[in-house]
Every structure is written in structure tokens, then in C-alpha cells.
Design a protein around this motif. Structure first.
Motif, PDB file in Angstrom:
ATOM      1  N   GLN A  85      51.971 -80.533 -89.621  1.00  0.00           N
ATOM      2  CA  GLN A  85      51.062 -80.719 -90.758  1.00  0.00           C
ATOM      3  C   GLN A  85      51.762 -80.401 -92.079  1.00  0.00           C
ATOM      4  O   GLN A  85      51.637 -81.142 -93.058  1.00  0.00           O
ATOM      5  CB  GLN A  85      49.823 -79.846 -90.589  1.00  0.00           C
ATOM      6  N   THR A  86      52.507 -79.322 -92.098  1.00  0.00           N
ATOM      7  CA  THR A  86      53.249 -78.952 -93.309  1.00  0.00           C
ATOM      8  C   THR A  86      54.326 -79.992 -93.605  1.00  0.00           C
ATOM      9  O   THR A  86      54.531 -80.387 -94.753  1.00  0.00           O
ATOM     10  CB  THR A  86      53.866 -77.549 -93.140  1.00  0.00           C
ATOM     11  N   LEU A  87      54.997 -80.443 -92.562  1.00  0.00           N
ATOM     12  CA  LEU A  87      56.029 -81.470 -92.702  1.00  0.00           C
ATOM     13  C   LEU A  87      55.452 -82.715 -93.385  1.00  0.00           C
ATOM     14  O   LEU A  87      56.032 -83.244 -94.335  1.00  0.00           O
ATOM     15  CB  LEU A  87      56.593 -81.837 -91.327  1.00  0.00           C
ATOM     16  N   HIS A  88      54.315 -83.166 -92.913  1.00  0.00           N
ATOM     17  CA  HIS A  88      53.677 -84.359 -93.478  1.00  0.00           C
ATOM     18  C   HIS A  88      53.424 -84.185 -94.973  1.00  0.00           C
ATOM     19  O   HIS A  88      53.759 -85.071 -95.773  1.00  0.00           O
ATOM     20  CB  HIS A  88      52.371 -84.635 -92.729  1.00  0.00           C
ATOM     21  N   LEU A  89      52.886 -83.054 -95.365  1.00  0.00           N
ATOM     22  CA  LEU A  89      52.564 -82.826 -96.776  1.00  0.00           C
ATOM     23  C   LEU A  89      53.816 -82.680 -97.636  1.00  0.00           C
ATOM     24  O   LEU A  89      53.881 -83.215 -98.749  1.00  0.00           O
ATOM     25  CB  LEU A  89      51.667 -81.595 -96.906  1.00  0.00           C
ATOM     26  N   VAL A  90      54.810 -81.979 -97.146  1.00  0.00           N
ATOM     27  CA  VAL A  90      56.045 -81.783 -97.915  1.00  0.00           C
ATOM     28  C   VAL A  90      56.803 -83.106 -98.068  1.00  0.00           C
ATOM     29  O   VAL A  90      57.313 -83.412 -99.147  1.00  0.00           O
ATOM     30  CB  VAL A  90      56.927 -80.686 -97.274  1.00  0.00           C
ATOM     31  N   PRO A 126      58.569 -72.554 -93.507  1.00  0.00           N
ATOM     32  CA  PRO A 126      58.335 -71.303 -92.784  1.00  0.00           C
ATOM     33  C   PRO A 126      57.047 -71.339 -91.956  1.00  0.00           C
ATOM     34  O   PRO A 126      56.061 -70.678 -92.260  1.00  0.00           O
ATOM     35  CB  PRO A 126      58.270 -70.263 -93.900  1.00  0.00           C
ATOM     36  N   THR A 127      57.086 -72.146 -90.895  1.00  0.00           N
ATOM     37  CA  THR A 127      55.910 -72.377 -90.053  1.00  0.00           C
ATOM     38  C   THR A 127      56.157 -71.929 -88.629  1.00  0.00           C
ATOM     39  O   THR A 127      57.290 -71.647 -88.238  1.00  0.00           O
ATOM     40  CB  THR A 127      55.578 -73.880 -90.010  1.00  0.00           C
ATOM     41  N   ALA A 128      55.092 -71.953 -87.865  1.00  0.00           N
ATOM     42  CA  ALA A 128      55.197 -71.728 -86.427  1.00  0.00           C
ATOM     43  C   ALA A 128      55.565 -73.044 -85.750  1.00  0.00           C
ATOM     44  O   ALA A 128      55.177 -74.118 -86.210  1.00  0.00           O
ATOM     45  CB  ALA A 128      53.874 -71.209 -85.883  1.00  0.00           C
ATOM     46  N   GLU A 173      46.055 -71.486 -93.600  1.00  0.00           N
ATOM     47  CA  GLU A 173      47.400 -71.338 -93.038  1.00  0.00           C
ATOM     48  C   GLU A 173      48.375 -72.325 -93.688  1.00  0.00           C
ATOM     49  O   GLU A 173      49.483 -71.938 -94.077  1.00  0.00           O
ATOM     50  CB  GLU A 173      47.376 -71.580 -91.519  1.00  0.00           C
ATOM     51  N   ILE A 174      47.966 -73.578 -93.792  1.00  0.00           N
ATOM     52  CA  ILE A 174      48.846 -74.599 -94.367  1.00  0.00           C
ATOM     53  C   ILE A 174      49.124 -74.287 -95.833  1.00  0.00           C
ATOM     54  O   ILE A 174      50.268 -74.368 -96.298  1.00  0.00           O
ATOM     55  CB  ILE A 174      48.238 -76.011 -94.201  1.00  0.00           C
ATOM     56  N   THR A 175      48.086 -73.917 -96.578  1.00  0.00           N
ATOM     57  CA  THR A 175      48.271 -73.567 -97.993  1.00  0.00           C
ATOM     58  C   THR A 175      49.226 -72.392 -98.137  1.00  0.00           C
ATOM     59  O   THR A 175      50.109 -72.394 -98.996  1.00  0.00           O
ATOM     60  CB  THR A 175      46.914 -73.252 -98.649  1.00  0.00           C
ATOM     61  N   ASP A 230      52.132 -66.082 -87.434  1.00  0.00           N
ATOM     62  CA  ASP A 230      51.032 -66.249 -86.489  1.00  0.00           C
ATOM     63  C   ASP A 230      50.178 -67.430 -86.940  1.00  0.00           C
ATOM     64  O   ASP A 230      50.073 -67.730 -88.131  1.00  0.00           O
ATOM     65  CB  ASP A 230      50.160 -64.990 -86.437  1.00  0.00           C
ATOM     66  N   THR A 231      49.584 -68.105 -85.979  1.00  0.00           N
ATOM     67  CA  THR A 231      48.718 -69.238 -86.284  1.00  0.00           C
ATOM     68  C   THR A 231      47.680 -69.403 -85.187  1.00  0.00           C
ATOM     69  O   THR A 231      47.941 -69.034 -84.041  1.00  0.00           O
ATOM     70  CB  THR A 231      49.533 -70.547 -86.424  1.00  0.00           C
TER      71      THR A 231
END
Length: 184
Positions: A151-156, A128-130, A11-13, A140-141
């Protein structure tokens, strides 16, 4: 358990592949051009913001976390980084508006490109996350609440720092270590 871990990773990828890399690069440029950086977010997103601020400090950026007792007033030439999955968090929006009033630039990172915060910001990065709101445009997740956003925020945000270091700072691992706390 392996299936859950694999699903979360996929999902994150999948989300990361949809993030506009040019907008993240521009965020790195905003960080580099700012006199000082003020990072803000509420709840778990705010915790991601604190991790981001710590990494910026390690890389030699002048950074503060909004709401801490040692945070000075924001001024023209500064950058207010507003983190909000929904882009409608009241306190974050109000502080972003105040930052603009005093001449600071505003960069927002949100999962809602049509949000009030996105519209107010000088620059916005869309993830573009939930979120916990589960709006119609969100994917959906299997993850609860705003986990996918955080989680996406942290990586970006980490990627924006890595880009800024490579493009503007030439900071070595040893220099980063020297900035790491030694009161352990």
C-alpha cells in the motif's frame, strides 16, 4: 469495520511521514533521465509495479514491465526499477544485477535498507514498513503479510510520477486521458 479502516489509514500515514522525500524526488529524476524504464517485482508487489508502469505510460514515459512478452532487452541508458519489500527476492536481485552488467541504472524500492538489492542499486528508496518477513526493524501492523509495504509502495510510486510530471513533463489531464486505453 470503521476501526480497522481507521487503523490501516493511520498506519499508512505514519509510514508515509517517515519516507525520505528527497529519495522519492531522486527516483522521479531517475525516471525522467532514463532512456526507457523497466519495472519489476514479484507477487503482489509486482502487481503494484504493473499499476506504476501503467501510470508512467499514461504520463508519456517509455516503460515496460519485465516478464511481459513484448518487453525488449535492457541496455545502457535504461532504468531498471526493482520493487521488493525484503530486498532479497532472488529473481528481482538477479535481474537487477544483469541490468547493471549491461550498463543500465538500477533503482530499488524496499523496506530493508541493508538488503542485497539496496546495496546493488544506484539509488534506493526505503519504505519503513512491515513485510511478510516481520524483521526486527519493521513496525507492528494489524495488516497481514506485506500489505503495509504494498500500500505504501503504491502511494509513493504515484507521488514520484506526480512530481516527475510537475517538474519535467507538464502533462495535462487531457493528455493523460489520450494515453488511456480506448479499447474498452
Amino acid at each position: 469495520m470503521n476501526e480497522i479502516i481507521d487503523t490501516v489509514g493511520k498506519e499508512i500515514t505514519g509510514v508515509l511521514h517517515q519516507v525520505d522525500s528527497e529519495s522519492v524526488q531522486r527516483l522521479a529524476e531517475e525516471l525522467n533521465n532514463a532512456k526507457r524504464i523497466f519495472v519489476d517485482g514479484e507477487g503482489r508487489t509486482g502487481l503494484m509495479g504493473k499499476a506504476f508502469a501503467m501510470r508512467l505510460m499514461h504520463a508519456g514515459f517509455p516503460v515496460y514491465v519485465v516478464g511481459e512478452t513484448i518487453t525488449p532487452s535492457i541496455a545502457a541508458g535504461d532504468l531498471y526499477v526493482a520493487l521488493s519489500g525484503s530486498g532479497s527476492t532472488g529473481g528481482t536481485y538477479t535481474k537487477a544485477d544483469k541490468a547493471r552488467e549491461v550498463g543500465a541504472r538500477v533503482a530499488a524500492v524496499t523496506a530493508n535498507p541493508e538488503s542485497p538489492l539496496s546495496q546493488l542499486a544506484d539509488h534506493a528508496v526505503y519504505l519503513p514498513t512491515a513485510t511478510k518477513k516481520r524483521l526486527a526493524h519493521e513496525p507492528d501492523t494489524i495488516q497481514p503479510l506485506g500489505n503495509q509495504f504494498d500500500q505504501t509502495l503504491h502511494l509513493v510510486l504515484d507521488a514520484s510520477i506526480i512530481f516527475a510530471m510537475e517538474a519535467f513533463k507538464s502533462t495535462s489531464h487531457e493528455e493523460l486521458k489520450q494515453q488511456h486505453t480506448n479499447l474498452e
